[in-house]
Design a protein around this motif. Structure first.
Motif, PDB file in Angstrom:
ATOM      1  N   ALA A  46      16.316  -4.735 -73.042  1.00  0.00           N
ATOM      2  CA  ALA A  46      15.159  -5.636 -73.033  1.00  0.00           C
ATOM      3  C   ALA A  46      15.448  -6.966 -73.726  1.00  0.00           C
ATOM      4  CB  ALA A  46      13.939  -4.967 -73.658  1.00  0.00           C
ATOM      5  N   MET A  47      16.712  -7.337 -73.778  1.00  0.00           N
ATOM      6  CA  MET A  47      17.152  -8.626 -74.310  1.00  0.00           C
ATOM      7  C   MET A  47      17.016  -8.759 -75.824  1.00  0.00           C
ATOM      8  SD  MET A  47      17.956 -10.000 -71.373  1.00  0.00           S
ATOM      9  CE  MET A  47      18.273 -11.711 -71.790  1.00  0.00           C
ATOM     10  N   VAL A  48      16.511  -7.721 -76.522  1.00  0.00           N
ATOM     11  CA  VAL A  48      16.201  -7.904 -77.939  1.00  0.00           C
ATOM     12  C   VAL A  48      16.849  -6.877 -78.860  1.00  0.00           C
ATOM     13  CG1 VAL A  48      14.007  -9.039 -77.450  1.00  0.00           C
ATOM     14  CG2 VAL A  48      14.064  -6.561 -77.738  1.00  0.00           C
ATOM     15  N   THR A  49      17.335  -5.780 -78.341  1.00  0.00           N
ATOM     16  CA  THR A  49      17.886  -4.753 -79.220  1.00  0.00           C
ATOM     17  C   THR A  49      19.012  -4.027 -78.510  1.00  0.00           C
ATOM     18  OG1 THR A  49      17.309  -2.897 -80.669  1.00  0.00           O
ATOM     19  CG2 THR A  49      16.356  -2.885 -78.457  1.00  0.00           C
ATOM     20  N   ASN A  50      19.715  -3.156 -79.236  1.00  0.00           N
ATOM     21  CA  ASN A  50      20.820  -2.401 -78.665  1.00  0.00           C
ATOM     22  C   ASN A  50      20.457  -0.924 -78.537  1.00  0.00           C
ATOM     23  OD1 ASN A  50      22.775  -4.484 -78.393  1.00  0.00           O
ATOM     24  ND2 ASN A  50      23.185  -4.385 -80.591  1.00  0.00           N
ATOM     25  N   VAL A  51      20.888  -0.317 -77.459  1.00  0.00           N
ATOM     26  CA  VAL A  51      20.820   1.131 -77.293  1.00  0.00           C
ATOM     27  C   VAL A  51      22.233   1.681 -77.413  1.00  0.00           C
ATOM     28  CG1 VAL A  51      20.428   3.002 -75.646  1.00  0.00           C
ATOM     29  CG2 VAL A  51      18.744   1.183 -75.892  1.00  0.00           C
ATOM     30  N   ARG A  52      22.376   2.741 -78.207  1.00  0.00           N
ATOM     31  CA  ARG A  52      23.679   3.371 -78.401  1.00  0.00           C
ATOM     32  C   ARG A  52      23.646   4.783 -77.832  1.00  0.00           C
ATOM     33  NH1 ARG A  52      22.743  -0.038 -82.597  1.00  0.00           N
ATOM     34  NH2 ARG A  52      24.475  -1.427 -83.161  1.00  0.00           N
ATOM     35  N   GLY A  53      24.730   5.170 -77.229  1.00  0.00           N
ATOM     36  CA  GLY A  53      24.838   6.509 -76.675  1.00  0.00           C
ATOM     37  C   GLY A  53      26.249   7.023 -76.791  1.00  0.00           C
ATOM     38  N   SER A  54      26.409   8.309 -76.518  1.00  0.00           N
ATOM     39  CA  SER A  54      27.734   8.926 -76.566  1.00  0.00           C
ATOM     40  C   SER A  54      27.806  10.029 -75.527  1.00  0.00           C
ATOM     41  CB  SER A  54      28.021   9.488 -77.963  1.00  0.00           C
ATOM     42  OG  SER A  54      27.079  10.501 -78.289  1.00  0.00           O
ATOM     43  N   PHE A  55      29.034  10.460 -75.258  1.00  0.00           N
ATOM     44  CA  PHE A  55      29.274  11.557 -74.328  1.00  0.00           C
ATOM     45  C   PHE A  55      29.805  12.738 -75.137  1.00  0.00           C
ATOM     46  CE2 PHE A  55      29.628   7.669 -71.878  1.00  0.00           C
ATOM     47  CZ  PHE A  55      28.860   7.951 -70.762  1.00  0.00           C
ATOM     48  N   GLY A  56      29.023  13.813 -75.178  1.00  0.00           N
ATOM     49  CA  GLY A  56      29.373  14.938 -76.037  1.00  0.00           C
ATOM     50  C   GLY A  56      30.517  15.786 -75.527  1.00  0.00           C
ATOM     51  N   GLU A  57      30.806  15.722 -74.229  1.00  0.00           N
ATOM     52  CA  GLU A  57      31.873  16.548 -73.658  1.00  0.00           C
ATOM     53  C   GLU A  57      32.971  15.658 -73.094  1.00  0.00           C
ATOM     54  OE1 GLU A  57      30.513  19.550 -70.957  1.00  0.00           O
ATOM     55  OE2 GLU A  57      28.617  19.792 -72.042  1.00  0.00           O
ATOM     56  N   HIS A  58      34.139  15.774 -73.684  1.00  0.00           N
ATOM     57  CA  HIS A  58      35.297  15.013 -73.219  1.00  0.00           C
ATOM     58  C   HIS A  58      36.565  15.722 -73.643  1.00  0.00           C
ATOM     59  CE1 HIS A  58      35.686  13.564 -77.391  1.00  0.00           C
ATOM     60  NE2 HIS A  58      34.373  13.332 -77.336  1.00  0.00           N
ATOM     61  N   TRP A 174      21.747  -0.964 -61.388  1.00  0.00           N
ATOM     62  CA  TRP A 174      20.292  -0.842 -61.535  1.00  0.00           C
ATOM     63  C   TRP A 174      19.774  -1.742 -62.648  1.00  0.00           C
ATOM     64  CZ3 TRP A 174      16.770   0.093 -65.291  1.00  0.00           C
ATOM     65  CH2 TRP A 174      15.458   0.368 -64.875  1.00  0.00           C
ATOM     66  N   ASN A 175      18.614  -2.349 -62.419  1.00  0.00           N
ATOM     67  CA  ASN A 175      17.992  -3.166 -63.456  1.00  0.00           C
ATOM     68  C   ASN A 175      16.523  -3.380 -63.115  1.00  0.00           C
ATOM     69  OD1 ASN A 175      18.136  -4.560 -65.934  1.00  0.00           O
ATOM     70  ND2 ASN A 175      20.144  -5.381 -65.346  1.00  0.00           N
ATOM     71  N   ALA A 176      15.810  -3.981 -64.044  1.00  0.00           N
ATOM     72  CA  ALA A 176      14.412  -4.329 -63.842  1.00  0.00           C
ATOM     73  C   ALA A 176      14.148  -5.660 -64.536  1.00  0.00           C
ATOM     74  CB  ALA A 176      13.496  -3.243 -64.398  1.00  0.00           C
ATOM     75  N   ALA A 177      13.449  -6.540 -63.859  1.00  0.00           N
ATOM     76  CA  ALA A 177      13.140  -7.856 -64.426  1.00  0.00           C
ATOM     77  C   ALA A 177      12.022  -7.745 -65.459  1.00  0.00           C
ATOM     78  CB  ALA A 177      12.742  -8.820 -63.321  1.00  0.00           C
ATOM     79  N   LEU A 178      12.123  -8.555 -66.506  1.00  0.00           N
ATOM     80  CA  LEU A 178      11.098  -8.609 -67.537  1.00  0.00           C
ATOM     81  C   LEU A 178      10.132  -9.758 -67.253  1.00  0.00           C
ATOM     82  CD1 LEU A 178      13.384  -8.157 -70.678  1.00  0.00           C
ATOM     83  CD2 LEU A 178      12.072  -6.390 -69.489  1.00  0.00           C
ATOM     84  N   GLY A 182      14.621 -12.567 -68.062  1.00  0.00           N
ATOM     85  CA  GLY A 182      15.718 -11.677 -68.377  1.00  0.00           C
ATOM     86  C   GLY A 182      15.554 -10.335 -67.686  1.00  0.00           C
ATOM     87  N   VAL A 183      16.381  -9.385 -68.098  1.00  0.00           N
ATOM     88  CA  VAL A 183      16.393  -8.072 -67.447  1.00  0.00           C
ATOM     89  C   VAL A 183      16.328  -6.969 -68.494  1.00  0.00           C
ATOM     90  CG1 VAL A 183      17.602  -8.829 -65.374  1.00  0.00           C
ATOM     91  CG2 VAL A 183      18.920  -8.126 -67.396  1.00  0.00           C
ATOM     92  N   LYS A 188      26.647  -6.357 -69.627  1.00  0.00           N
ATOM     93  CA  LYS A 188      27.763  -6.148 -70.551  1.00  0.00           C
ATOM     94  C   LYS A 188      27.545  -4.882 -71.363  1.00  0.00           C
ATOM     95  CE  LYS A 188      30.128  -8.353 -74.474  1.00  0.00           C
ATOM     96  NZ  LYS A 188      30.149  -9.556 -75.347  1.00  0.00           N
ATOM     97  N   VAL A 189      28.572  -4.044 -71.414  1.00  0.00           N
ATOM     98  CA  VAL A 189      28.535  -2.800 -72.178  1.00  0.00           C
ATOM     99  C   VAL A 189      29.776  -2.736 -73.051  1.00  0.00           C
ATOM    100  CG1 VAL A 189      28.493  -0.279 -72.054  1.00  0.00           C
ATOM    101  CG2 VAL A 189      27.298  -1.634 -70.314  1.00  0.00           C
ATOM    102  N   ARG A 190      29.601  -2.331 -74.289  1.00  0.00           N
ATOM    103  CA  ARG A 190      30.755  -2.126 -75.168  1.00  0.00           C
ATOM    104  C   ARG A 190      31.071  -0.640 -75.245  1.00  0.00           C
ATOM    105  NH1 ARG A 190      32.227  -5.377 -80.475  1.00  0.00           N
ATOM    106  NH2 ARG A 190      32.863  -6.683 -78.726  1.00  0.00           N
TER     107      ARG A 190
END
Length: 204
Positions: A46-58, A174-178, A182-183, A188-190
């Motif tokens: 939402a252009m204002v914050t970061n979401v963090r995630g992980s993959f538990g199985e690798h 996939w995305n959605a306009a705000l 913005g979207v 960009k993903v790190r």
């Protein structure tokens, strides 16, 4: 301590290169320990914050060459359905056809094609990252955190690194306009990696 480090010797005629025995001893095949490793991501929401995630199985293997870093390699498989961002509904959306389509494409894979030392304890591993049915080159800069023998007698090495990608390069569009412009989700993903790997016992 650099993982790959050559030192000059100076005999009376021609200088030669010698390998530090302590570093050469790290040469071998290592299995990534998923219980002490993490593979995750950070993306702007939402252009204002970061979401963090992980993959538990690798799972994956590293082959380290203490004499020649260019001969080192890495292979990693990540199970997409194990994604965890802390919100079940969001995780469900990520594994759906809008994003990863985990039922049809259950794995994200990385196969290295090149390794090089950038300086000191910093390395760059380049390879092929496959997400869904798209394979594209990716370079990951890694910092070597050292080696140790744990309380169970396992020889371990540790690496930490990251790389920035555009998810659209792998068909994740996939995305959605705000309403405010913005979207919803940044392109960009790190990618973030924190790897602990255990050396395999030599075969008889």
């Amino acid at each position: 301590m650099a993982l790959f480090n050559r030192r000059n010797t100076a005999p009376s005629t021609t200088a030669t290169l010698a390998v530090d025995p302590a570093l050469a001893a790290l040469t071998g095949t290592y299995t990534i320990d998923p219980a002490h490793s993490s593979i995750g991501f950070t993306v702007r929401h939402a252009m204002v914050t970061n979401v963090r995630g992980s993959f538990g199985e690798h799972e994956g293997t590293l082959h380290l060459d203490g004499s020649d870093p260019s001969s080192s390699s890495a292979s990693i498989d990540v199970r997409i359905a194990s994604v965890d961002t802390g919100i079940a509904d969001r995780d469900g959306h990520l594994v759906s056809g809008d994003f990863f389509d985990a039922e049809k494409f259950p794995l994200m894979t990385f196969r290295s094609t090149r390794a090089e030392q950038l300086g000191g304890d910093t390395y760059r591993v380049t390879g092929d990252l496959t997400i869904k049915d798209v394979t594209r080159p990716l370079s990951i800069d890694l910092e070597f955190h050292g080696s140790a023998t744990d309380v169970y007698g396992n020889e371990r090495v540790g690496f930490e690194g990251s790389a920035d990608i555009l998810r659209s390069d792998w068909g994740l569009t996939w995305n959605a306009a705000l309403e405010t412009g913005g979207v919803m989700v940044s392109d960009k993903v790190r990618l973030n990696l924190d790897i602990s790997a255990v050396k395999a016992a030599p075969q008889a």
